[in-house]
Design an enzyme around this catalytic site. Structure first.
Site, PDB file in Angstrom:
ATOM      1  N   GLY A 164      -2.830   1.855  -6.732  1.00  0.00           N
ATOM      2  CA  GLY A 164      -3.828   2.037  -7.783  1.00  0.00           C
ATOM      3  C   GLY A 164      -3.548   3.260  -8.632  1.00  0.00           C
ATOM      4  N   CYS A 173      -5.831   5.192  -3.239  1.00  0.00           N
ATOM      5  CA  CYS A 173      -5.019   3.978  -3.316  1.00  0.00           C
ATOM      6  C   CYS A 173      -3.734   4.333  -4.042  1.00  0.00           C
ATOM      7  CB  CYS A 173      -5.763   2.869  -4.050  1.00  0.00           C
ATOM      8  SG  CYS A 173      -4.792   1.356  -4.267  1.00  0.00           S
ATOM      9  N   GLU A 191     -11.067  -1.131  -3.550  1.00  0.00           N
ATOM     10  CA  GLU A 191      -9.892  -1.893  -3.148  1.00  0.00           C
ATOM     11  C   GLU A 191     -10.253  -3.323  -2.768  1.00  0.00           C
ATOM     12  OE1 GLU A 191      -6.488  -0.554  -1.037  1.00  0.00           O
ATOM     13  OE2 GLU A 191      -7.294   1.478  -0.858  1.00  0.00           O
ATOM     14  N   CYS A 209       0.860  -1.186   0.000  1.00  0.00           N
ATOM     15  CA  CYS A 209       0.000   0.000   0.000  1.00  0.00           C
ATOM     16  C   CYS A 209       0.889   1.226   0.000  1.00  0.00           C
ATOM     17  CB  CYS A 209      -0.935   0.008   1.205  1.00  0.00           C
ATOM     18  SG  CYS A 209      -1.929   1.522   1.313  1.00  0.00           S
ATOM     19  N   HIS A 222      -4.239  -4.902 -10.305  1.00  0.00           N
ATOM     20  CA  HIS A 222      -5.139  -3.785 -10.576  1.00  0.00           C
ATOM     21  C   HIS A 222      -5.780  -3.944 -11.947  1.00  0.00           C
ATOM     22  CE1 HIS A 222      -3.777  -1.297  -7.162  1.00  0.00           C
ATOM     23  NE2 HIS A 222      -2.632  -1.927  -7.357  1.00  0.00           N
TER      24      HIS A 222
END
Length: 275
Positions: free
Chosen positions: A215, A212, A203, A75, A154
């Site tokens: 992301g 994110c 998510e 993350c 993703h």
């Protein structure tokens, strides 16, 4: 025996987690604790739980658990917050810090203003574009997207108008589509111009979040690869914006904020509440 655990609630661009120093507290069953502590009314309320620890490979280590108890690989927003946490708590005096994650070693660069952490840049590594055009059908609507790995999966879908996307409905159905055996994060993206995109995210394991980091990086990689943006762009999300640069080494550098919201103590037992 009840153990009081000190925590910090922090967010990066609105992506909020509970942070605990495991060099001080022994956290057992983090999957269950993340589910319980992340609840907004009976717990602290967050997108999940982040554990900061020692590492024999880097300055510190990170484990991150989503609000549903599943363990995440990486993350970016949490990584920035760890940089601020370890500096503010005087666990290090370094302004360049290495972090051991399940997606490899990440480098954190702190930008200071009068000895306060002002912003943070993370070397997020090299994006891997696995599929440039994949279609998924949800409730008779066909979504075409790009599959990108930033150490975690993703699916980036470019749309004309992001305000028309029913994210609560489409997000979980795409996340759990059989084409993604390990589930996926889902990003809907509207191109504003060559250096600015608007993104919303569902998510994996947490649902709708304000931001994110991985992301955002996957979004830049997909959009730039399709010629929709330059390799430097701002990704605007519900909780704030990140500035991204896809450098000449093919690594994506991500710069953004990290904010401490509050800190407190929570009892480490099933029927506990906040103290």
């Amino acid at each position: 025996m009840t153990q009081k655990i000190h925590f910090h609630k922090m967010h990066g661009s609105g992506n909020d987690y509970i942070y605990v120093n495991t060099m001080k507290y022994n956290i057992t069953n983090p999957e269950e604790k993340s589910k319980r502590w992340s609840k907004p009314h009976t717990g602290i309320g967050s997108d999940g739980l982040v554990l900061i620890g020692r590492s024999d490979k880097a300055d510190f280590s990170m484990r991150i658990f989503n609000a549903d108890g599943s363990e995440a690989l990486m993350c970016g927003n949490a990584t920035r917050c760890i940089g601020k946490y370890v500096y503010d708590q005087q666990l290090t005096a370094k302004t360049t810090i290495t972090l051991d994650t399940l997606s490899g070693i990440k480098t954190i660069k702190l930008h200071l203003n009068n000895k306060e952490v002002n912003s943070i840049t993370i070397d997020m590594g090299i994006p891997v574009i696995k599929e440039r055009s994949v279609t998924v059908t949800v409730n008779k609507t066909v979504y075409e997207g790009v599959i990108v790995s930033m150490g975690n999966p993703h699916f980036i879908i470019i749309v004309d108008d992001i305000t028309k996307i029913d994210l609560p409905t489409a997000g979980p159905l795409i996340e759990n589509n059989p084409i993604f055996p390990d589930r996926t994060n889902v990003e809907f993206v509207e191109i504003k111009n060559k250096n600015h995109v608007r993104m919303r995210v569902w998510e994996r394991g947490s649902g709708i979040t304000m931001a994110c980091g991985t992301g955002a990086c996957a979004t830049l990689a997909a959009c730039a690869a399709k010629g929709k943006t330059e390799r430097n762009a701002t990704v605007e999300m519900d909780g704030g914006s990140l500035f991204l640069s896809w450098d000449h080494n093919n690594n994506i550098q991500m710069t953004g904020d990290a904010v401490t919201v509050f800190e407190g103590d929570i009892c480490d037992q099933p029927d506990s509440g906040l103290q």
